[in-house]
Scaffold this active site. Structure first.
Site, short mmCIF file in Angstrom:
data_model
loop_
_atom_site.label_atom_id
_atom_site.label_comp_id
_atom_site.label_asym_id
_atom_site.label_seq_id
_atom_site.Cartn_x
_atom_site.Cartn_y
_atom_site.Cartn_z
N ARG A 1 0.82 -1.22 0.00
CA ARG A 1 0.00 0.00 0.00
C ARG A 1 0.86 1.26 0.00
NH1 ARG A 1 -4.58 -1.88 4.42
NH2 ARG A 1 -5.47 -3.57 3.18
N ARG B 1 -3.61 6.65 0.62
CA ARG B 1 -4.17 7.85 1.24
C ARG B 1 -3.21 8.62 2.13
NH1 ARG B 1 -9.35 5.30 3.88
NH2 ARG B 1 -8.00 3.46 3.81
N ARG C 1 -7.14 10.87 -6.34
CA ARG C 1 -8.34 10.07 -6.07
C ARG C 1 -9.60 10.92 -6.14
NH1 ARG C 1 -12.28 8.01 -6.01
NH2 ARG C 1 -13.17 6.36 -4.69
N ASP D 1 -6.88 -3.57 -7.31
CA ASP D 1 -7.54 -4.18 -6.16
C ASP D 1 -7.68 -5.67 -6.41
OD1 ASP D 1 -10.21 -4.96 -4.51
OD2 ASP D 1 -9.23 -3.25 -3.58
N TYR E 1 -15.08 -12.89 -0.55
CA TYR E 1 -15.84 -11.69 -0.91
C TYR E 1 -16.97 -12.05 -1.87
CZ TYR E 1 -12.40 -8.63 1.29
OH TYR E 1 -11.59 -8.00 2.20
#
Length: 338
Positions: free
Chosen positions: A22, A26, A35, A72, A148
């Site tokens: 990562r 952010r 973003r 992702d 998921y």
């Protein structure tokens, strides 16, 4: 040869190459600005120019030894026809599971369905210095992706998804096999688009009783690696069964990965043992990175003392927290590089 490729060939470095999971995200102001220019996260991942920019931002700022594709792990359900959105404050939300036969028909076309990801890789590869910076592509582990797909927004609840294993074993087996086939074609496309290393992120590999770890992690990874090789891909592959420290020897002995990524809870002694078999990657605590100071320096030194004499790619045991100060990343890189 780029330092990370050198390590993956089995050679120790005087100072290990480093990248962080990562590392695009952010905690970077330039990422937040980028973003904000796209309304949906899926669109962001599938817009090559923006995804490439996100991939390259931490390389420009920090000079990491690898750039990892910004995407992702849930691109595979999307390629198989399952609706995918990311809700603010909730993370991924998946729609109803498509018909198994329709997913099976789409599995071999996953690379084509996700060709925008390939365009991202081409842009990034062209922007990198191949003698210094290695480009990493990836997919989610079959078990993690399936959790998921079957459980939608509640995939984080391991007890709920294990109920599917006990109560609907045939469905679980079918979906896992479909995900393996789709992931293999996806990784093949990434290799053809410029990735130099591939990584399998099995994010939910912890907490299995016997024999479920072998059934749901080891066997699917064996099948996935073998299928990728059968499709002609020869790139190094890094396996990451996160949270499965107790089963690391079982994994590394059974799965033909080039190297193994290690989570935060990996005992130093275990890392030394695994490193005698294959190169390792990891396992700095991202909380220590967020905290900084003497504790961060001390943990870096401990890892370097234990593993730095063998083939090591320095990394985190999991991803950077969004509130991690940039100064702490700079501190870590300075300490690692000496």
């Amino acid at each position: 040869m780029a330092p990370i490729l050198d390590v993956l060939s089995g050679k120790a470095q005087k100072r290990p190459p480093v990248w962080f999971m990562r590392q695009a995200g952010r905690y970077l102001p330039e990422y937040r600005e980028l973003r904000a220019s796209t309304s949906g996260f899926v669109d962001f991942c599938l817009t090559p120019e923006k995804a490439a920019e996100a991939t390259l931002q931490p390389i420009r700022r920090f000079g990491f030894d690898a750039a990892i594709l910004f995407s992702d792990i849930l691109m595979i359900p999307l390629a198989l026809g399952q609706d995918l959105t990311f809700a603010a404050g909730e993370g991924p939300v998946l729609g109803d599971l498509p018909d198994v036969s329709s997913m099976r028909d789409k599995a071999a076309q996953a690379g084509e369905a996700l060709k925008n990801v390939g365009e991202t890789l081409k842009i990034v590869r062209a922007a990198l210095d191949p003698s210094r910076t290695t480009l990493i592509g990836f997919c989610g582990g079959p078990w993690t992706v399936m959790t998921y797909m079957l459980n939608g927004r509640k995939a984080y609840d391991r007890s709920l998804i294990r109920a599917f294993v006990y109560e609907q074993p045939e469905l679980v087996a079918q979906v896992v096999d479909i995900v393996i086939e789709a992931s293999a074609h996806y990784l093949k496309m990434q290799a053809e688009s410029g990735a130099q290393v591939l990584k399998i992120f099995e994010s939910w590999a912890e907490g299995f009783p016997d024999p479920l770890f072998e059934q749901l992690v080891i066997e699917p990874h064996i099948k996935l690696v073998n299928r990728v090789r059968a499709l002609g891909v020869t790139l190094p592959i890094i396996g990451f069964p996160r949270g499965a420290e107790a089963r690391c020897h079982d994994y590394i002995d059974a799965v033909d990965v080039t190297a193994m990524a290690l989570g935060t809870a990996t005992p130093l002694k275990l890392g030394v043992e695994l490193q005698k078999k294959k190169p390792i990657q990891g396992a700095l605590d991202p909380v220590a990175l967020r905290s900084g100071g003497k504790a961060l320096d001390a943990q870096i030194d401990t890892i370097l003392d234990a593993w730095g004499q063998g083939p090591l790619i320095f990394n985190l045991g999991h991803g950077i927290f969004p509130d991690t100060p940039i100064a702490h990343v700079e501190q870590a890189l300075k300490r690692i590089r000496g």
